[in-house]
Design an enzyme around this catalytic site. Structure first.
Site, PDB file in Angstrom:
ATOM      1  N   ILE A 133      -3.485  58.709   8.243  1.00  0.00           N
ATOM      2  CA  ILE A 133      -3.026  59.320   6.996  1.00  0.00           C
ATOM      3  C   ILE A 133      -2.176  58.371   6.161  1.00  0.00           C
ATOM      4  O   ILE A 133      -2.099  58.504   4.953  1.00  0.00           O
ATOM      5  CB  ILE A 133      -2.265  60.627   7.296  1.00  0.00           C
ATOM      6  CG1 ILE A 133      -3.170  61.585   8.084  1.00  0.00           C
ATOM      7  CG2 ILE A 133      -1.794  61.292   6.020  1.00  0.00           C
ATOM      8  CD1 ILE A 133      -4.512  61.842   7.420  1.00  0.00           C
ATOM      9  N   GLY A 134      -1.536  57.377   6.810  1.00  0.00           N
ATOM     10  CA  GLY A 134      -0.821  56.409   5.982  1.00  0.00           C
ATOM     11  C   GLY A 134       0.301  55.691   6.675  1.00  0.00           C
ATOM     12  O   GLY A 134       0.348  54.466   6.700  1.00  0.00           O
ATOM     13  N   ARG A 161      14.161  67.727  11.308  1.00  0.00           N
ATOM     14  CA  ARG A 161      13.727  66.869  10.209  1.00  0.00           C
ATOM     15  C   ARG A 161      14.455  67.279   8.930  1.00  0.00           C
ATOM     16  O   ARG A 161      14.267  68.380   8.406  1.00  0.00           O
ATOM     17  CB  ARG A 161      12.215  66.982  10.038  1.00  0.00           C
ATOM     18  CG  ARG A 161      11.648  66.414   8.748  1.00  0.00           C
ATOM     19  CD  ARG A 161      11.631  64.919   8.716  1.00  0.00           C
ATOM     20  NE  ARG A 161      10.844  64.431   7.596  1.00  0.00           N
ATOM     21  CZ  ARG A 161      10.965  63.228   7.079  1.00  0.00           C
ATOM     22  NH1 ARG A 161      11.827  62.370   7.586  1.00  0.00           N
ATOM     23  NH2 ARG A 161      10.217  62.843   6.076  1.00  0.00           N
ATOM     24  N   HIS A 184      -4.483  64.110   0.870  1.00  0.00           N
ATOM     25  CA  HIS A 184      -4.100  64.684   2.165  1.00  0.00           C
ATOM     26  C   HIS A 184      -3.275  65.934   1.939  1.00  0.00           C
ATOM     27  O   HIS A 184      -2.427  65.985   1.051  1.00  0.00           O
ATOM     28  CB  HIS A 184      -3.291  63.665   2.975  1.00  0.00           C
ATOM     29  CG  HIS A 184      -2.623  64.259   4.181  1.00  0.00           C
ATOM     30  ND1 HIS A 184      -3.330  64.750   5.243  1.00  0.00           N
ATOM     31  CD2 HIS A 184      -1.308  64.467   4.471  1.00  0.00           C
ATOM     32  CE1 HIS A 184      -2.494  65.211   6.145  1.00  0.00           C
ATOM     33  NE2 HIS A 184      -1.256  65.064   5.698  1.00  0.00           N
ATOM     34  N   CYS A 203      -1.290  69.281   4.352  1.00  0.00           N
ATOM     35  CA  CYS A 203      -0.942  69.683   5.716  1.00  0.00           C
ATOM     36  C   CYS A 203       0.023  70.851   5.723  1.00  0.00           C
ATOM     37  O   CYS A 203       0.719  71.112   4.755  1.00  0.00           O
ATOM     38  CB  CYS A 203      -0.334  68.519   6.488  1.00  0.00           C
ATOM     39  SG  CYS A 203       1.187  67.848   5.777  1.00  0.00           S
ATOM     40  N   HIS A 259       3.136  66.012  15.061  1.00  0.00           N
ATOM     41  CA  HIS A 259       4.516  66.467  15.142  1.00  0.00           C
ATOM     42  C   HIS A 259       4.915  66.833  16.570  1.00  0.00           C
ATOM     43  O   HIS A 259       6.016  67.315  16.798  1.00  0.00           O
ATOM     44  CB  HIS A 259       4.745  67.659  14.213  1.00  0.00           C
ATOM     45  CG  HIS A 259       4.738  67.274  12.770  1.00  0.00           C
ATOM     46  ND1 HIS A 259       3.582  67.221  12.025  1.00  0.00           N
ATOM     47  CD2 HIS A 259       5.737  66.889  11.933  1.00  0.00           C
ATOM     48  CE1 HIS A 259       3.876  66.836  10.789  1.00  0.00           C
ATOM     49  NE2 HIS A 259       5.173  66.629  10.712  1.00  0.00           N
TER      50      HIS A 259
END
Length: 768
Positions: free
Chosen positions: A438-439, A522, A648, A650, A701
């Site tokens: 994804i990056g 997070r 993308h 999510c 995650h």
């Protein structure tokens, strides 16, 4: 006299003490007893702060060890069987099981995580399934006792209402809703009876689903629930609390047998005021007037807020009025007092959680006829707001005109996907089922330390760029060795996917301590869009071009899209969100064109936050999706036909917006499916998706390493409904938060699973 109230307070602490304690426990550096003690100290400090500010109704049980919805699931013993734990009445769920549900374990995948209504906060989705609910512990009662016994605070316990908890849960069929409500209702009654016996005065029962629209069955359940509560706990005052929008079916809500009704007069102001004017307000109820914005960071126009409160007193006498936040302050930073580096014109216009406490108290004084006590504060709020509105940063004619042009143009690629795709296939020569990520790749302590050294001026630009280049070299080589088909440079120069771009665009500012919780531990520091957004110079070209020079395989350029930048920032309030989106889109279009000119022929423009910005009112959703799609297309529409645009998304529910995703016209979209255990795939059984798509095959995650067999099963399930010639294979999301060993092992398993799938479906995409 009018009372002041808060619906919830940020749990993270001004210095993110909460985050640090959780992560120390997870890493083994802090024992369980030490964790409890550390979090207790934070909790007490938050109650003490609200008491000292003069707040009358202080929330308790708004604190959490991870997430408030997960807390309720654990409190009711709703633990998925894969965790090997059977809940028992009166025995709290052990912390390892609690955190396993949130983060996964070596043996069991984590529960699904998705957005809390239209915010950037993520909650853990309860899995009802075949669980047998029991009251494992009365968390609200424990919090009430702690606040009263330790600080003498008569707290207001906060719980998530049964209708909202049921709507936010999964693992049951629609026709089973009544069955499940009948299982949960006795537990709620048991919980409330224990609070009543304790002498609790007020309980805040959050039912935010009441702003989203309720069908006849849900209205029937709503009446049944609160009639049951009234019969069971006649001496307990219940404040039925709504937020994030105006209440649907106000006429029904006001007749429920509760002692108070909380309404949002920030985000649902016009409709809620109109409803009270038309239907009146019950003489036997308290009105919780959400007058201070619990989601925004801007200073309140105290004079305007006071005028609204005075208008409400025509329907509700002061003694039955609570001036409160519009929602929990969970969604804003803790205090603006430490933001000493911001320009005065901006800093003076900010109000974080602590400043909002002060505003509430000032408004209660003003409404009670004691406005002179805070006359300077009222005058200063007006001065600060007007100064920012008149600033040069908010009045750039060139940007305003560019945004108007974006709004007026069609924003379409020169060819449709059906004609672009063959051209791209011939240009790129990719195998069937191409693999990519994804990056981002893991941000090691060395990467973070290097960035800090550069930011402090200890490293010059050349030294920092040399370090970043070395990281790119290492990861380009590793991606090639693993066998990925389309590579990324790893984003080692970036902290946050929005902050990075905001720092390089005009119109943004950055706080030093403005952290908010996104999910679990997070925390993010959202940029502040305070002025007109404008492009200054290339932002990502250097690193992308360098990475591409190190490999013959394609390297994707990586950008964050306009809607995500908007939704993950604290945006100005003097323009519509649509106008701001077009400003950002125009700036990003110039970066897309710069990447293409530099030889980058695959460009990913991420939009994970499109879904979370969807209005809660169905009547407003089509308009939002139309301009959100247009902003994305305006960003990407000027590239050549062979340039492949990726995006993308999510951690949202995407089932109901697949047509809008298709309308974005990205050549390839990667989208989360593993955390939701592949449920999105069901949507494609009913909707043919004609563009390139990659359904994330493993959850990044969670620290667990999925096997090749596990990912193969996900791939095969997807390929039953999606075209193998258009299907990509990738993780769910970026890998920044993962460690190197688990990242490498997971990607190797992903490539192995891909090779098995290729052998089954085809060897190579036909040329031509």
């Amino acid at each position: 006299m009018v009372k002041s109230g808060v619906l919830g307070y940020p749990r993270i602490g001004a210095d993110r003490e909460w985050k640090k304690a959780l992560e120390a426990y997870w890493s083994g550096r802090l024992g369980e007893a030490e964790l409890h003690e550390a979090l207790r100290g934070i909790r007490l400090a938050h109650w003490r702060k609200q008491r000292d500010a003069g707040i009358d109704l202080i929330p308790v049980n708004d604190f959490s060890y991870y997430d408030q919805v997960l807390d309720h699931a654990a409190m009711f013993g709703i633990v998925p069987k894969r965790f090997g734990y059977a809940a028992r009445e009166g025995e709290s769920v052990p912390l390892p099981v609690y955190y396993g549900m949130a983060r996964g374990t070596a043996e069991a995948t984590a529960s699904e995580m998705t957005k809390w209504f239209n915010t950037n906060y993520h909650y853990i989705v309860p899995e009802l399934g075949d669980s047998v609910p029991v009251l494992t512990e009365n968390r609200p009662l424990a919090a009430y006792r702690e606040a009263k016994e330790t600080l003498g605070i008569e707290g207001k316990p906060v719980i998530i209402g049964p209708l909202t908890f049921l709507r936010l849960s999964k693992g049951y069929a629609p026709q089973e809703a009544d069955l499940w409500l009948n299982k949960l209702l006795p537990l709620y009654v048991q919980l409330l009876r224990e609070l009543e016996r304790e002498g609790v005065r007020w309980v805040q029962v959050d039912e935010p689903i009441a702003v989203t629209g309720l069908d006849e069955d849900e209205l029937r359940r709503l009446r049944a629930v609160y009639e049951a509560f009234a019969a069971a706990v006649p001496k307990l005052n219940i404040l039925l609390q709504t937020y994030f929008e105006s209440a649907e079916h106000y006429a029904v809500l006001k007749e429920l047998p509760v002692q108070g009704l909380g309404l949002d007069f920030v985000h649902g102001r016009a409709a809620n005021v109109r409803a009270i004017r038309e239907h009146g307000f019950p003489q036997d109820k308290v009105l919780g007037a959400g007058i201070i914005d619990g989601r925004g960071i801007w200073r309140a126009a105290l004079g305007e807020k006071l005028a609204l409160l005075e208008e409400l007193t025509a329907y509700v006498p002061q003694e039955r009025l609570i001036a409160q936040t519009s929602c929990s302050l969970l969604h804003v930073p803790v205090t603006a007092s430490r933001e000493t580096e911001l320009a005065p014109v901006l800093k003076d216009a900010l109000a974080f959680a602590d400043e909002k406490l002060a505003e509430l108290v000032q408004l209660t004084y003003g409404l009670s006829g004691r406005a002179e006590a805070f006359a300077p504060e009222f005058a200063e709020s007006d001065r600060a707001i007007q100064a920012l509105r008149g600033s040069a940063e908010r009045n750039r004619l060139d940007v305003l005109q560019a945004a108007q042009r974006i709004a007026a143009e069609p924003a379409a690629r020169s060819l449709p996907f059906s004609e672009r795709h063959p051209l791209q296939q011939r240009h790129w020569h990719l195998p069937i089922l191409p693999t990519t990520t994804i990056g981002s790749f893991p941000q090691s302590p060395e990467v973070r330390k290097a960035r800090q050294s550069w930011r402090r001026g200890e490293w010059n630009q050349a030294a920092y760029e040399s370090f970043i280049d070395a990281e790119i070299d290492r990861w380009i080589a590793l991606q090639e060795e693993i066998g990925l088909d389309v590579l990324v440079h790893g984003e080692f120069e970036r902290t946050d996917m929005v902050e990075f771009f905001g720092e390089k665009l005009a119109g943004f500012a950055f706080t030093g301590h403005g952290w908010v919780q996104s999910y679990g531990s997070r925390c993010v520091k959202p940029p502040v869009i305070y002025g007109d957004v404008a492009y200054i110079e290339p932002m990502t070209v250097r690193e992308s071009r360098y990475a591409q020079s190190k490999t013959a395989k394609p390297v994707k350029g990586m950008l964050t899209g306009p809607i995500t930048i908007l939704n993950w920032s604290f945006a100005r309030e003097d323009l519509t969100r649509e106008q701001i989106a077009y400003q950002i889109a125009y700036a990003l279009r110039q970066e897309v064109e710069a990447l293409e000119s530099a030889g980058i022929g695959m460009i990913q423009v991420d939009e994970p936050a499109v879904r979370e910005g969807l209005p809660l009112k169905p009547a407003e959703q089509a308009d939002y999706l139309a301009w959100a799609v247009k902003a994305f297309r305006a960003t990407t529409c000027t590239v050549a036909d062979t340039t492949q645009i990726h995006t993308h998304m999510c951690y949202c529910e995407f089932h109901d917006m697949i047509p809008s995703i298709e309308a974005m016209d990205a050549d390839v979209i990667s989208i989360e499916t593993s955390r939701s255990h592949g449920e999105l795939i069901e949507s494609f059984e009913h909707h043919t998706y004609p563009l390139g798509i990659g359904l994330g095959v493993y959850d990044i995650h969670s620290p667990r390493i999925p096997s090749a067999a596990e990912m193969t099963a996900m791939i095969e399930r997807a390929l039953r409904v999606l075209d193998p010639q258009l299907f990509w294979i990738n993780p769910d999301c970026g890998l920044k938060t993962r460690g190197l060993p688990e990242t490498e092992a997971s990607l190797r398993n992903m490539v192995e699973a891909t090779e098995l799938a290729r052998a089954k479906h085809a060897a190579v995409v036909p040329a031509g």
